[in-house]
Design an enzyme around this catalytic site. Structure first.
Site, PDB file in Angstrom:
ATOM      1  N   SER A   1       0.083  98.459  97.906  1.00  0.00           N
ATOM      2  CA  SER A   1       1.231  98.732  96.489  1.00  0.00           C
ATOM      3  C   SER A   1       2.262  98.028  96.376  1.00  0.00           C
ATOM      4  O   SER A   1       1.754  96.447  97.387  1.00  0.00           O
ATOM      5  CB  SER A   1       2.037 100.563  97.548  1.00  0.00           C
ATOM      6  OG  SER A   1       3.488 100.117  97.202  1.00  0.00           O
TER       7      SER A   1
ATOM      8  N   TYR B   1       6.936 103.161 105.400  1.00  0.00           N
ATOM      9  CA  TYR B   1       5.705 103.493 104.832  1.00  0.00           C
ATOM     10  C   TYR B   1       5.754 101.771 104.480  1.00  0.00           C
ATOM     11  O   TYR B   1       4.580 101.348 103.694  1.00  0.00           O
ATOM     12  CB  TYR B   1       6.093 103.662 103.304  1.00  0.00           C
ATOM     13  CG  TYR B   1       4.810 104.188 102.190  1.00  0.00           C
ATOM     14  CD1 TYR B   1       3.875 104.406 101.546  1.00  0.00           C
ATOM     15  CD2 TYR B   1       5.211 103.247 100.451  1.00  0.00           C
ATOM     16  CE1 TYR B   1       2.756 104.681 100.399  1.00  0.00           C
ATOM     17  CE2 TYR B   1       3.753 103.148 100.158  1.00  0.00           C
ATOM     18  CZ  TYR B   1       3.822 103.519 100.105  1.00  0.00           C
ATOM     19  OH  TYR B   1       1.993 103.748  98.844  1.00  0.00           O
TER      20      TYR B   1
END
Ligand code: NDP
Length: 253
Positions: free
Chosen positions: A149, A162
């Site tokens: 990501s 995350y």
């Protein structure tokens, strides 16, 4: 479209929705037989029939990759059912956002288990088959594509855990790349920006509202856009390795 991946076999985790679903379909369109891994079997069966509709071949494997044993079984069943393994797309993931102080540690553990440990378990089981594919396969090269990501390159508040998992994916990918390079097993990380998928919907409504406020009416990526990046990586010539691809919506700052 050229069927560059004809004769190869891919395994895609998290194929039941979003980026994984689009990637499995794209690889099948390019000729790969695809093993579809995720927990929601009904979604995988529906995707398998869509793949059959475009003349592709797939195998439905309902599995929870947070179990090392289940991840290894998914890899072994792929090789038993489809004959080999040339491409592993580690896509399954979970994004639970919020302030680190006062967070539920169980939420952190779930993200670590799926985004990082699950990816590592699948990779561990797949590597021997990928090494073999690179030695004797139709393309003489094999691929591991890890879906990281933008949050694996830049850390943001409200996403500490995350980001930690995705930074971990980046570190694991680079170390593995160095170990496998001479064996012609390429390791890549794809780092998408905001993609319009179910990922955000696992968060409470107030967190979803904050995401909406942050991105406003910006046109987000679709799963297909990331699938296109994955397909680009795995269809390069044998001597070309794309280590990292950062793909943002044009308007994302
Ligand atoms: P989705 O929520 O649509 O897809 C997540 C997938 O992961 C689902 O297919 C889900 O399947 C699977 N999954 C979750 N837990 C498990 C598990 N324990 N075992 C097996 N499969 C599991 O989100 P996206 O498509 O957006 O996410 C795909 C990847 O892309 C993730 O790694 C995410 O972090 C990354 N990403 C997404 C971005 C975005 O904006 N959407 C941006 C950057 C990266 P099931 O529930 O059936 O098990």
């Amino acid at each position: 479209m050229t069927r560059t991946l004809e004769g190869t076999v891919a395994l895609v985790t998290g194929a039941s929705s979003g980026i994984g679903r689009a990637t499995a379909l794209e690889l099948a369109r390019r000729g790969a037989a695809v093993s579809l891994v995720g927990r929601r079997e009904d979604r995988l069966i529906e995707l398998a029939s869509e793949i059959a509709g475009v003349g592709g071949r797939s195998l439905v494997l309902a599995a929870d990759i947070t179990s090392a044993q289940a991840a290894a079984q998914a890899v072994e069943r792929t090789v038993e059912g489809l004959g080999r393994l040339d491409t592993l797309v580690n896509n399954a993931g979970l994004m639970l956002l919020g302030p680190a102080a006062g967070a539920t540690v169980g939420d952190w553990q779930r993200m670590i288990d799926v985004n990082l440990a699950g990816l590592m378990y699948c990779t561990h089981a797949a590597v021997p088959h990928l090494v073999k594919a690179a030695a004797d396969g139709p393309r003489q090269v094999a691929d591991i594509v890890n879906i990281s990501s933008v949050a694996g390159r830049v850390a943001y508040g409200m996403s500490a855990a995350y980001c930690a998992t995705k930074f971990g994916v980046g570190a694991f990918s680079e170390a593995l790349r160095q170990e496998l390079a001479r064996l012609h097993v390429r390791v890549s990380a794809v780092e998408p920006g905001a993609v319009d998928t179910e990922l955000r919907t696992h968060n409470p409504e107030e967190i979803q509202a904050q995401l909406d406020a942050r991105f406003g009416d910006m046109e987000r990526l679709q799963g297909d856009d990331v699938a296109d990046a994955v397909a680009y990586i795995v269809t390069r010539a044998r001597h070309v390795a794309i280590g990292e691809l950062l793909v943002r919506p044009t308007e994302q700052v």
